[in-house]
Design an enzyme around this catalytic site. Structure first.
Site, PDB file in Angstrom:
ATOM      1  N   GLU A  29     -32.333 -44.875  45.636  1.00 39.24           N
ATOM      2  CA  GLU A  29     -33.224 -43.717  45.710  1.00 39.24           C
ATOM      3  C   GLU A  29     -33.308 -43.007  44.357  1.00 39.24           C
ATOM      4  OE1 GLU A  29     -31.796 -43.193  50.345  1.00 39.24           O
ATOM      5  OE2 GLU A  29     -31.316 -41.625  48.879  1.00 39.24           O
ATOM      6  N   ALA A  59     -33.876 -44.690  52.737  1.00 41.66           N
ATOM      7  CA  ALA A  59     -33.394 -45.426  53.909  1.00 41.66           C
ATOM      8  C   ALA A  59     -32.215 -46.286  53.483  1.00 41.66           C
ATOM      9  CB  ALA A  59     -34.515 -46.277  54.501  1.00 41.66           C
ATOM     10  N   GLU A  60     -31.006 -45.780  53.704  1.00 38.23           N
ATOM     11  CA  GLU A  60     -29.810 -46.503  53.264  1.00 38.23           C
ATOM     12  C   GLU A  60     -29.663 -47.854  53.959  1.00 38.23           C
ATOM     13  OE1 GLU A  60     -29.652 -42.745  51.589  1.00 38.23           O
ATOM     14  OE2 GLU A  60     -29.839 -43.180  53.735  1.00 38.23           O
ATOM     15  N   GLN A  82     -26.971 -42.843  47.290  1.00 35.79           N
ATOM     16  CA  GLN A  82     -27.065 -41.623  46.495  1.00 35.79           C
ATOM     17  C   GLN A  82     -25.836 -40.721  46.604  1.00 35.79           C
ATOM     18  OE1 GLN A  82     -30.351 -38.616  47.175  1.00 35.79           O
ATOM     19  NE2 GLN A  82     -31.045 -39.553  45.273  1.00 35.79           N
ATOM     20  N   PHE A  83     -25.256 -40.598  47.787  1.00 34.99           N
ATOM     21  CA  PHE A  83     -23.991 -39.895  47.997  1.00 34.99           C
ATOM     22  C   PHE A  83     -23.197 -40.664  49.043  1.00 34.99           C
ATOM     23  CE2 PHE A  83     -26.638 -36.456  46.367  1.00 34.99           C
ATOM     24  CZ  PHE A  83     -25.780 -35.833  45.470  1.00 34.99           C
ATOM     25  N   ILE A  87     -23.501 -43.362  53.573  1.00 33.63           N
ATOM     26  CA  ILE A  87     -23.249 -44.785  53.841  1.00 33.63           C
ATOM     27  C   ILE A  87     -23.254 -45.125  55.327  1.00 33.63           C
ATOM     28  CG2 ILE A  87     -21.888 -45.081  51.748  1.00 33.63           C
ATOM     29  CD1 ILE A  87     -19.394 -45.199  53.603  1.00 33.63           C
ATOM     30  N   HIS A 129     -21.909 -34.768  50.905  1.00 35.79           N
ATOM     31  CA  HIS A 129     -22.061 -35.158  49.514  1.00 35.79           C
ATOM     32  C   HIS A 129     -20.712 -35.370  48.814  1.00 35.79           C
ATOM     33  CE1 HIS A 129     -26.049 -33.719  50.412  1.00 35.79           C
ATOM     34  NE2 HIS A 129     -26.493 -34.043  49.210  1.00 35.79           N
TER      35      HIS A 129
END
Length: 325
Positions: A29, A59-60, A82-83, A87, A129
């Site tokens: 992302e 969209a992980e 991203q963080f 996950i 985060h």
């Protein structure tokens, strides 16, 4: 030698491998033109093109699935989550698909994927985060979990991770991105995965830790040295697999140990380290191995996170406790 902070060292590692191997790709992302939320991939899309460094939807699960599929087909993807708290949407792709592929296929296929993600507290970030979720991934067989504590290791460990034929979960502490600069060799080099580093020699107590807590433990050790207490510090660097041989060698020398982690106390890396010490070095201990960790609660709001996180004072108290046992 160049002077780099950890963010620059990680970017340099990716640049080295992008130049060396045309099958290396980076996606996630906002990693393209923006360079990621922390600008770790800044400039790479301009240098290597949109076919090799590109943005994905938010969209992980798609990021994880794309990484797994490309890895099976011979690419070496670097997928940024991203963080770390994001996950959960990609756990099936990370620990069910990628981590099990070599076993599931009888060695016919492998998934040489690196999942990069920032994590860690002390930066007053929002919920999800700053969690430390390394224990969640480390408990899954087939995937390595790497957590560097300094720029030199970050570059060498990431290059080694990209070249590894199995998936690697590569965690980057938010508080270390800009914490300090250090000498980092230009060009390519690797730091062995699964090998810990004795960052401070000592004789009285062994502190086993990783990531930001290496620096927290060092501050504690410096204070303890003024009181005549000599602390040895081991940086795990890779929390799965754990380098138990280096740990046992240290315990045999000091006869006392503390394991420090930022993550919540129960289960996790510290518990595994202690279990292995008990299995392989119990008769060398003169006190029970102690854990210094976050409380068993949800990560707190920013206003109180400094109280929640392990600090030098708690480590100092732990060292004195095992010495007085």
């Amino acid at each position: 030698m160049a002077q780099m902070n950890m963010k620059e060292a990680i970017r340099d590692a990716m640049r080295v491998e992008l130049n060396r191997d045309p099958n290396v790709l980076i996606f996630g992302e906002d990693v393209g033109n923006v360079g990621g939320v922390f600008r770790v991939t800044e400039g790479l899309q301009k240098e290597f093109g949109e076919d090799r460094i590109f943005d994905t939807p938010l969209a992980e699960s798609a990021i994880g699935g794309l990484a797994f599929g490309l890895g099976v087909q011979g690419f070496r993807p670097i997928a940024e989550i991203q963080f770390v708290g994001f996950i959960f949407e990609a756990l099936d792709q990370i620990v069910v698909q990628a981590a099990r592929l070599r076993w599931r296929s009888g060695g016919k296929y492998n998934a040489p994927v690196v999942f990069r993600t920032p994590f860690g507290g002390g930066v007053k970030a929002a919920e999800l985060h700053t969690d430390s979720l390394e224990g969640l991934i480390a408990q899954s067989p087939g995937i390595k979990v790497v957590i560097p504590s300094n720029p030199y290791d970050a570059k060498g460990l990431l290059i080694a991770s990209i070249r590894d034929n199995d998936p690697v979960f590569f965690m980057e502490h938010l508080n270390l991105y800009h914490a300090f600069r250090a000498e980092v060799p230009e060009g390519e080099y690797t730091v062995e995965l699964g090998k810990a580093n004795v960052v401070r020699e000592g004789a009285d107590v062994s502190i086993i830790t990783y990531g930001l807590m290496v620096h927290t433990a060092t501050k504690a050790a410096e204070q303890l040295e003024k009181e005549g207490i000599n602390v040895e510090i081991i940086d795990l660097r890779t929390v799965s697999p754990i380098d138990i041989d280096t740990i046992v060698a240290s315990v045999k020398k000091t006869n006392r140990a503390i394991v420090v982690q930022e993550a919540q106390k129960s289960s996790g890396v510290a518990a595994e380290v202690i279990a292995q010490i008990n299995e392989k070095a119990l008769l060398h201990l003169e006190a029970p191995v102690l854990r210094i960790a976050g409380p068993d609660t949800v990560y707190p709001f920013a206003q109180i996170e400094d109280t929640w996180l392990p600090n030098p004072a708690r480590i100092i108290a732990g060292v004195k406790k095992v010495l007085d046992f």
